[in-house]
Each structure stands twice: as structure tokens, then as C-alpha cells.
Design an enzyme around this catalytic site. Structure first.
Site, mmCIF file in Angstrom:
data_model
loop_
_atom_site.group_PDB
_atom_site.id
_atom_site.type_symbol
_atom_site.label_atom_id
_atom_site.label_comp_id
_atom_site.label_asym_id
_atom_site.label_seq_id
_atom_site.Cartn_x
_atom_site.Cartn_y
_atom_site.Cartn_z
ATOM 1 N N GLU C 70 0.993 -0.833 -0.460
ATOM 2 C CA GLU C 70 0.129 -0.019 0.012
ATOM 3 C C GLU C 70 0.935 1.474 0.002
ATOM 4 O O GLU C 70 0.750 1.989 -0.745
ATOM 5 C CB GLU C 70 -1.204 -0.076 1.138
ATOM 6 C CG GLU C 70 -2.417 -1.382 1.083
ATOM 7 C CD GLU C 70 -1.728 -2.045 1.854
ATOM 8 O OE1 GLU C 70 -0.090 -3.006 1.882
ATOM 9 O OE2 GLU C 70 -2.791 -3.087 1.452
ATOM 10 N N HIS C 139 -11.249 -4.629 10.054
ATOM 11 C CA HIS C 139 -12.144 -4.126 8.789
ATOM 12 C C HIS C 139 -13.639 -3.737 8.356
ATOM 13 O O HIS C 139 -14.502 -3.695 7.949
ATOM 14 C CB HIS C 139 -12.501 -5.902 7.785
ATOM 15 C CG HIS C 139 -11.216 -6.327 6.957
ATOM 16 N ND1 HIS C 139 -10.226 -6.488 7.941
ATOM 17 C CD2 HIS C 139 -10.554 -6.462 6.358
ATOM 18 C CE1 HIS C 139 -9.116 -7.501 7.232
ATOM 19 N NE2 HIS C 139 -9.416 -7.645 5.856
#
Lengths: 327, 372, 340
Positions: C70, C139
Site C-alpha cells: 500500500e 476491516h
């Protein structure tokens, strides 16, 4: 005139020298001026490492982009950023490269392909992948160079970016300026590899180590790597062993260095001295030619400092501008 | 069920109304009402409108509460003669079941509210109501769409087949306007008639749509049975250019609201939903270009460049002119432009959107025109 | 024309239309195409929830699958933006921001200011937010307040398909870095959306329900909870709540919110983020500072608790602000009035 044994024209040789001399004078003058207390914040000086920025960037044009480090003055000068504006920026003045909003660690000039000095170690590596990606999409044959020190070489961003550049086959050159110290911590302590170039093969890219105090060594190695990247050959790593003549930042007592280390390096590894000697020995130029450049550079720096000191500070209203293009 | 008991229900006005908010009773329980009397106020998702009584008698019960949103056809009140016993009225209220819809739920889902048709002027959206050979075409104005006929289309459907279209650059039609002229737009309407297979029709145009209707009638007289011009462009030079340019430029509710308020005699009619719908339209790519093009092309220098009054006077086309007295976009003085041979009516307490603000009277006039 | 499509399809359509319109728009992210270099079919996934499905067939190599890095690819998107592209990076879950945060808040957010106004960074980072997916603590977060805190970033969180398309197109065309938060539990929600491209300007809240008694401010999924609460309040208590969907969190439409509070005199802020230093705090504080005289009761906040998102459905269901909790909060503002 003798035959030119160097891979550069005499004009380019003198241009390279002028760049290195400008960086050296800029930094040495900052060393003096900083101690006077007129410069806000802190500065990280590039003196000693001039051959790297110059040897690499002699191969670049404005279409090519560099992402620099906290020790970025040399990269800026070698990329053609205006010295007067740089000095004014370091003094926090409205006439600075960043209108006094960035300072030493954030000097940038995107029109020259200089994507900014960076206060975050290793942060330039992902950014230069983006620059290289943009060049790839545009097909303009631009190359991206990211510099990082032996300290930032251990940042995840650098390692991830090397992998990304390899995966996407990007025209990026990763340049490690290994001056042996991450702030005060020795490279011997901070990593398990003998040389960062060992890491290149781990990412599936070629790597070269050169003496970063030798302009010609840097120039030749960088030339080959940059040409390869420009022709679509993908990324590579260039490790340059260098010595910084000053501390991590101005005011650093450098007690972590060996006794006499700075003096030895200045005496025996100064890239300007060796460059000048080799060109003179080859009979291409004389000390007078170099002295003339030294004189001109000294005047330039004198003038840059004087005008920076005299320049206005940013207006208070500037505090609130330039946060967004529109908001 | 007693045939003398008349239910007052939440009306279904126009194309998309499924519910409405009862905002006020204009008659109290016990009041005598005559058919056509204004009896209550309903706020739709467009504007507030007045419901007229559909029977004569006494307002015997008020069931609908002010401020509550009801599905269409919900019982709001009861009108009956005084001789109907209270018990019967109570039984009527108790037993009233709101019909799902005329055709039933499934039929409503199956029948599209709008249709689209390909023409040389792009893909155009239109609504079709009613049936029969008597074709009526409704043409909206600058920046408008077929929903401008919300309160008229169902009533007109009683007189024939009504088509309301979105002009090119407007509503949900293609946004490209190749040439910002009345000529081009008039040609697009004729092309629309060709595409839907209508040989001739009564043209009813509002504002810029009136000028378009006149041009179409002058160009293709055999295809136009009559002209109805509502607050029409093309009858004089004056127009509120600040409104047109402001409308083309407005990018927010704050900018748009004072502009839309100029369209009505009663500015409180401009509610959030109307504003939002216009904004949604204006934010589509190409709309601003289309509107600016029209504003500059048709009203260059702040004056109407296309005036057809003399041509229409000279033609034999039957024409009706309707205006709101308080029109702030095009002066109501233009209502007299077609001279004594054209019927003309200027309605009090109405602005530029007279067909919405005075829907009942406008509908009477429109029916008179398209039935004759 | 207009038809009903889902939030997810609206996002896909916005990306498709902007890629068609502007060749400098590129997409990058993990598995946004799917199956890169694998022996099976190309375009295998179209994103982990299929948001970018089908775009590879139309736009080919302008969609780049990335290694699981990322920092590197979000940074690359930012670098490419500073060099004239308009990249849209997909960061699968906002929870993953931790690993690339430097590139967002020290690089993208600061270029323009640090460089004295001489840079622009038109990057969009699309990311999924929110709980209710039984995806537990790493999440499911909202985290929007972390981004609204940072000058230089714009933060968007649409609550419906129409807004999602218009705000995403605006985000791509915008010259500043945008964090575009997509609520994963709204992907299936449908509403009428024009086929054409359109934009919704930033800094414009949407009054999704008008009312005179209390102002309920929210964004994202909880807008729908607020509407449920408002319906219940109208039906059972004859309280007309005005519900405001912020849509854009930075910039924020203070005018619309404060005008409403001045009208109703009561404020309930609903935020799926944690309570401390949240949008809820921000708005409550702003109202107290600017329209104190108009307030008839203390502003109320309805937020997720100051806990990580739990896994077990029985716990997660009470973690997310509910319509009942909103009704109860409104009750506190009205009860004050009755007691007075």
C-alpha cells in the site's frame, strides 16, 4: 589542447564543476550563517556528497524527475532550482522557492522535475515510482531518480518501491547515498548486509556500488543505469559511498565519528579537489579557469545570502493560503 | 355505498406523484362547498397546489391531518348533502379502503412513466397520456422539462393523446444542442412528431416553448391544428435576461433559489425538491454549455431575437395566449401581441409558471382550445 | 436518461465515464483487475467486491493491479498525480491506511502548502469504510475523523448511488487529494441515477428530509438510520426531524447545518466513527460555539462506542448507531423542553 580523456565535453566538465562548487559554497556558507542564528529551524548539509547529485543529474533534463531527501540542497542545485530562491526559502522569506512555507526540507520545483526535498525518510521512493509511471503512460522517456541515505534504505517504503518498480518495470533509479551514518547510527549496526547493492538482486534488478566521492565514477555508472531505464530496461540500484563533511544537522557535535574522520575526508576524498586535479592533469583546463568559477560562485552565494536576508517575510495572510487548489 | 357521499382524496397530479403532504384545509367542517371550490392545499414533490372540490355539498368530515404525508387516493375528507345521516358518513369513513391504483400495483410498475425515442436531434424523452387521434404536444421552456406540465397533462389526456417532451438539452433528453436557435429547436419538435408518427397536433408551448411552437406552426402549418402560447417567448422583445443568464450559471441551491422564486407569484412554492431536481439536471455534463448557448443565442444583448407575433397574426393558425399577471420573466403585456383575433387571458396572482400556479383555470382554457 | 442502479454500479460507471473522458485518469489497486500474471482468466475479480469489474475490458492497461504494497502504490498514485496524471487508487479497506498513511498525510496533503502553492495533487483514494460486514476490528472502521483532521485532504462519504456517482466524478476532476469513503454496506442500495456524467460540488450537504423540530446530521450508512428514526418520530411522536446528509466531510457545509439548527433549536449528530474527536464532536462543538442562542437543548451525539468493532453479530449489531438510539437521543433534546 590535449585530447579529452573524459566522457564529457569540456563545457560539460566545467558545468559539472560549477554545480559541485555551487553546492559546496552554498552549504559551507549555510554552516556559517546558521551559527549566527538568523536561519530558522534546522538544516542538513550536503557538503562532501556533491559528486553524487552532480554525477547522476548531469544525465537528466527537466522531463526527468528526482525525489530528494531531508539533505536535499545539493539535489536541488544540480536539478537547476534557483539558488537565490533556495536561499530565501531557507531564511523563511516570501521570495523563497516555496514562498517561505516549506523551508530547507521541502524545497521543490516541479517545473524543473524536482519533486521536493522530503522530511520523511524514504518517502520519495513511492513518489518517484508514480513519476516514472506517469512518464511511462505519456511515453516521454522520462526517468525518475530517488535518493535516500543508508538510514532510509531500511524503510519499508524504499523496499516496497523497489519491488513495485520491478513489478511494473518502471524507469526508476534508486540511489543510495551511503555516508555511513543514519543520524548518529552506523550503517554497520543498522543492517545485516555488507553493502546495500546486495539488495538489488533480491528485487530482481541490477545494482552497482561506486565511490560517490569520485564524480567520474558516479557519472559513468549512473549514465549506464539511466540509459537502460530510459530505454525501457527497468529499474536499478546505484549505491554511492560518500562522506558528509558536517554533522547530521547543523549543531551536531558529531562525537559518534572517529577522531580526525572529517579532516581525513576533506583532505583525501574531496570530490572537488580530485575533479579539478584530474581535469588540470589532462591539460583541459588550468587552475585559473577553476579559480574563475570559484570566484563567480562565491559572488553568487554572497548575493543569494544578501538578498535572502533583505527579502520580505511572508505576509500573515499567507498562513491560510495554498492549502487547497479550491475548498 | 351512498352515491351522495363524495370522498375527498389525496390527488394524483401528473407523472410521478405517489404521495403528497396535506398542508392546509381551505374549508372547515360544516362549510358549504361547490364543485370547483378550493378545498385544501397539497404540497407535492414539486410545488404546493390547491385541490378543488369535485362535488357540491357540505364538508362533513375532515380526516386528513395537516402536515402529514399521504399516499395518493388516501381519504382526506368527505363531502355530502346535509340530509345524509352522520352514521352513514361514519360508516363510509370507516369502510374506505385506499385503492392501490387504477390499474393495480403490477400495471403501474409495467407501464413506464416515460418513453424515449431516437430522432435526428438526439434521443428525446417524452411522456404520453390519453388516447385518440387528437394529438396534443406540450413544449416546455428554457431550462424546463416535461414535469413543468405536472398539473396539466392528466387533465388534457381527456381530450386526446397528450405528448410532453423534453427538448434537446433538457430534462433527460440528449444534451447536445447543435445550433442554439428557435429554428433548430422547432425542427427538433417536428422531428419528434415524425418519430412518434403524429401528422398534426395542437401545440402548447410555455415560454421558449411558445416561440418554438410558433416557429414550427409557421414552418409546417399543415401539421399544427392550434397554438397555445403560455407566458410565451417570441411575442415581444423584452425578456428578463438576468434570470436566463443567472439560471444558466447557478451552481448551488443558494444561487438557484432566488432565481426560481422569480418564476412564481408566490415564491414559497419553490420547495427543496424542486430546487434539487433542477440542480440535478443542471449538474449533468453538457447542460451548462447547452443553457449558456441558448441564453446567448436566443437572447443576445438581453433582447429576444426571434419575434413571430406579426407572422402568426398574418397566418390563419388559431391561437390562444395565456399569461400570469405577475410574470417576472416575460412581461404579461406581450399577451396582447397577437391582437384581437387571438384569444388572450391574463390570470391574476400568477407568475411565469402560470400553468402550475393556476393549473385549474389554465386547464379549462387548454381544454377549450384543444377540443374546439 | 435516469434509471435505478446500485451504489456499486454507480461507482463503476463514474470510473468508466471519467476514464473515457480523460486519458490521464488511471486506476491502481490490489486486485482491481484480478488474476494479473495468473494462469486463469484476465479480469478475474474487478476488485475484492467487484466494483471495478468490466473496466479492464474497456480501458486495458490503464488499470494496474499492484503488489500488496500500500505504501508503494498509494505513494506512486500521489507521485503520478503531482506529475500530471489523475490516478484513482483503491485501498481495499480504510483500516489499511495505517500502512500507507505517511504518503497521504505527509505527502499528498502537504505538497501544495509546503511547495508554496506551486504543486497540485489530483489523486483520489477510494476506500471501503464501515461496520456491519461481520469483518471485525481491522476491516470495519469508519476512521473518517482522522482524515478530516488533516488540512489539504478532502474527505467524501456518499450515502446513496446518485451521490456516489456525482461525488466520485467531482473527486476525479478535483485538483486536490480526495479520500473517497465507500460504505461497504451500501454497495447494494439502489436509487435513480442519470446515465450521463454529472458532478456534485464539494461542501454541499443534502437535506434529505425537512422538519422543524430537531436537526439530525449524519453521513454514510447512518443517514438511512437517521431517516428511519425520523419516520418513527413522525409516526409515533409527531416530531418532525430534519435529516441532513453531510455527503462531504471536508469541506463541510456548516451553513446548511447551522441554518437548520437555528431553525429547529435541537441537534443530534450521528456518526459511525468512534465518539472522541469525531465528526459528531466537531459538529456539536461548532453548534455550541456559533448558534448557542438558538439551542433549546444540549446537542446530542450518537456514535459507535469507544471500542474496536466486535466480530460476533450480536455485539456488532449494538455497536453500530441504531435508529432506536437516534430516537432516544432526540428524546433527550425534546425532554429538556418539556421539563423547562
Amino acid at each position: 589542447m590535449s585530447d579529452n580523456p573524459f566522457p564529457l565535453s569540456l563545457e560539460d566538465l566545467m558545468r559539472a564543476y560549477r554545480t559541485m562548487r555551487t553546492i559546496r559554497d552554498f552549504e559551507e556558507r549555510l554552516h556559517i550563517e546558521f551559527a549566527k542564528g538568523d536561519i530558522p529551524g534546522f538544516v542538513h548539509l550536503y557538503a562532501g556528497e556533491e559528486a553524487v547529485a552532480t554525477g547522476v543529474q548531469m544525465h537528466l533534463t527537466d522531463i526527468d524527475r528526482i525525489a530528494s531527501t531531508h539533505r536535499g540542497h545539493g539535489h536541488c542545485i544540480a536539478k537547476g532550482v534557483d539558488v537565490h530562491e533556495m536561499m530565501a526559502e531557507i531564511y523563511g522569506k516570501a521570495t523563497g522557492s516555496c514562498r517561505g512555507k516549506g523551508g530547507s526540507m521541502h524545497i521543490a520545483d516541479l517545473s524543473k522535475g524536482m519533486m521536493g526535498a522530503n522530511g520523511i525518510l524514504g518517502a520519495g521512493a513511492p513518489l518517484i515510482c508514480g513519476a516514472a509511471l506517469a512518464s511511462k503512460f505519456r511515453g516521454d522517456r522520462g526517468v525518475g531518480i530517488t535518493y535516500f541515505g543508508d538510514g532510509a534504505a531500511n524503510q519499508g517504503t524504499v523496499l516496497e518501491s523497489m519491488n513495485l518498480a520491478a513489478a511494473w518495470d518502471l524507469p526508476v533509479v534508486f540511489v543510495v547515498e551511503n555516508n555511513g551514518y543514519a543520524e548518529s547510527t552506523s550503517v554497520e549496526f543498522a543492517t545485516g548486509v555488507d553493502s546495500y547493492v546486495d539488495r538489488a538482486s533480491g528485487f530482481g534488478m541490477p545494482g552497482v556500488t561506486v565511490d560517490g566521492m569520485d564524480f567520474f565514477a558516479v557519472y559513468e555508472a549512473a549514465g549506464e543505469i539511466i540509459r537502460r531505464a530510459r530505454d525501457g530496461g527497468g529499474p536499478a540500484l546505484l549505491e554511492c559511498s560518500v562522506a558528509r563533511f558536517y554533522g547530521h544537522f547543523e549543531g551536531d557535535a558529531q562525537t559518534y565519528k572517529a577522531k580526525g574522520e572529517n579532516e581525513y575526508n576533506r583532505e583525501n576524498r574531496d570530490c572537488l579537489k580530485s575533479f579539478r586535479k584530474r581535469v588540470c592533469d589532462a591539460g583541459l583546463a588550468t587552475d585559473r579557469d577553476f579559480d574563475q568559477i570559484d570566484l563567480e560562485v562565491a559572488r553568487l552565494i554572497d548575493d543569494a545570502v544578501a538578498s535572502a536576508k533583505a527579502a520580505p517575510l511572508p505576509k500573515p495572510s499567507e498562513l491560510l493560503t495554498d492549502v487547497y487548489v479550491s475548498y | 355505498m351512498n352515491p351522495n357521499i363524495e370522498a375527498i382524496v389525496m390527488p394524483k397530479w401528473g407523472l410521478s406523484m405517489s404521495e403528497g403532504k396535506l398542508t392546509g384545509w381551505l374549508k372547515q367542517v360544516g362549510a358549504k362547498v361547490a364543485m370547483g371550490d378550493e378545498i385544501l392545499e397539497v404540497e407535492t414533490d414539486k410545488i404546493v397546489n390547491v385541490l378543488e372540490a369535485s362535488a357540491t355539498g357540505t364538508l362533513r368530515r375532515v380526516v386528513g391531518e395537516i402536515g402529514v404525508i399521504y399516499p395518493v387516493k388516501t381519504l382526506l375528507g368527505v363531502v355530502a348533502n346535509d340530509d345524509v345521516p352522520d352514521a352513514e358518513i361514519d360508516a363510509f369513513v370507516a369502510n374506505y379502503a385506499t385503492p392501490v391504483s387504477d390499474e393495480g400495483e403490477g400495471a403501474v410498475e409495467a407501464a413506464p412513466r416515460y418513453e424515449f425515442i431516437e430522432t435526428p436531434y438526439g434521443r428525446l424523452r417524452y411522456a404520453k397520456r390519453g388516447e385518440g387521434d387528437n394529438a396534443i404536444i406540450l413544449i416546455h421552456g428554457f431550462g424546463g422539462d416535461l414535469d413543468n406540465w405536472l398539473f396539466n397533462i392528466e387533465t388534457l389526456a381527456g381530450a386526446g393523446t397528450v405528448y410532453a417532451l423534453d427538448l434537446p438539452g433538457h430534462g433527460q433528453s440528449d444534451k447536445r444542442i447543435a445550433e442554439p436557435s428557435i429554428d433548430w429547436l422547432a425542427s427538433s419538435v417536428v422531428a419528434f412528431m415524425d418519430a412518434i408518427g403524429v401528422k398534426s397536433a395542437h401545440l402548447i408551448g410555455h415560454s421558449m416553448g411558445g416561440a418554438i411552437a410558433m416557429r414550427a406552426a409557421l414552418d409546417q402549418p399543415s401539421r399544427v391544428k392550434s397554438l397555445t402560447l403560455i407566458a410565451s417567448a417570441g411575442l415581444g422583445q423584452e425578456i428578463n435576461i438576468d434570470y436566463l443568464q443567472g439560471f444558466a450559471a447557478a451552481g448551488s441551491r443558494k444561487e438557484l433559489k432566488p432565481l426560481l422564486e422569480q418564476l412564481f407569484n408566490d415564491p414559497s412554492l419553490v420547495n427543496r425538491q424542486l430546487l434539487d431536481d433542477v440542480l440535478k439536471y443542471k449538474r449533468i455534463d453538457g447542460v451548462e454549455t447547452a443553457l449558456r448557448g441558448l441564453a446567448d443565442g436566443l437572447f443576445h444583448g438581453g433582447w429576444q431575437s426571434a419575434v413571430f407575433a406579426e407572422e402568426v397574426k398574418a397566418s390563419k393558425i388559431p391561437a390562444l395566449v395565456i399569461w400570469g399577471e405577475a410574470d417576472r420573466i416575460i412581461p404579461s403585456a406581450h399577451a396582447a401581441s397577437l391582437g384581437p383575433n387571438a384569444k388572450s387571458e391574463v390570470l391574476a396572482d400568477a407568475g411565469h409558471m402560470v400553468q402550475m400556479e393556476k393549473a385549474n383555470r389554465v386547464n379549462e382554457l387548454l381544454l377549450g382550445q384543444v377540443k374546439s | 436518461m435516469t434509471r435505478k442502479i446500485s451504489y456499486k454500479t454507480a461507482i463503476n460507471e463514474a470510473l468508466d465515464q471519467e476514464m473515457t473522458r480523460d486519458p490521464s485518469v488511471i486506476l491502481l489497486g490490489e486486485d482491481i483487475v484480478g488474476g494479473a500474471g495468473a494462469p486463469g482468466e484476465a479480469d478475474a475479480w474487478g476488485g475484492v467486491l467487484g466494483v471495478t469489474k468490466g473496466l479492464y475490458a474497456k480501458h486495458g492497461d490503464r488499470l494496474l493491479d499492484t503488489p500488496l504494497s500500500e505504501s508503494a502504490y498509494v505513494g506512486a498514485a500521489i507521485g503520478a498525480a503531482a506529475c500530471g496524471m489523475r490516478p484513482v487508487a483503491e485501498l481495499m479497506f480504510i483500516d489499511f491506511m495505517g500502512v500507507c498513511f505517511d504518503q497521504i498525510f505527509n505527502q499528498a496533503a502537504k505538497f501544495r502548502y509546503m511547495f508554496g502553492g506551486k504543486a497540485k495533487t489530483p489523486v483520489v483514494i477510494r476506500t471501503m469504510v464501515g461496520a456491519g460486514f461481520r469483518a471485525a476490528a481491522q476491516h470495519s472502521q469508519m476512521l473518517t475523523p482522522i482524515f478530516t483532521h488533516i488540512p489539504g485532504l478532502k474527505v467524501i462519504c456518499p450515502s446513496n448511488a446518485y451521490d456516489a456517482k456525482g461525488l466520485l466524478i467531482q473527486s476525479i476532476r478535483d485538483d486536490d487529494p480526495v479520500i473517497f469513503c465507500e460504505h461497504k454496506n451500501l454497495y447494494g442500495s439502489e436509487c435513480a441515477v442519470p446515465t450521463e456524467s454529472y458532478t456534485i460540488p464539494f461542501g454541499e450537504a443534502n437535506i434529505v428530509r425537512e422538519g422543524k423540530d430537531v436537526t439530525i446530521v449524519s453521513y454514510g450508512l447512518t443517514v438511512h438510520r437517521a431517516l428511519d428514526a425520523a419516520e418513527s418520530l413522525a409516526r409515533k411522536d409527531r416530531i418532525e426531524a430534519e435529516v441532513i446528509d453531510l455527503r462531504t466531510l471536508s469541506p463541510i457545509d456548516w451553513d446548511t447545518v447551522m441554518e437548520s439548527v437555528e431553525k429547529t433549536g435541537r441537534l443530534v449528530v450521528v456518526d459511525e466513527a468512534h465518539p472522541r474527536c469525531s465528526l459528531a464532536c466537531d459538529i456539536a462543538a461548532y453548534a455550541a460555539q456559533h448558534v448557542f442562542e438558538a439551542l433549546k437543548a444540549a446537542p446530542q451525539m450518537v456514535t459507535a462506542p469507544h471500542t474496536p468493532t466486535p466480530f460476533s453479530p450480536s455485539l456488532e449489531d449494538i455497536y453500530i448507531p441504531s435508529a432506536d438510539a437516534i430516537v432516544a437521543a432526540v428524546g433527550k433534546t425534546i425532554a429538556r423542553v418539556k421539563a423547562a
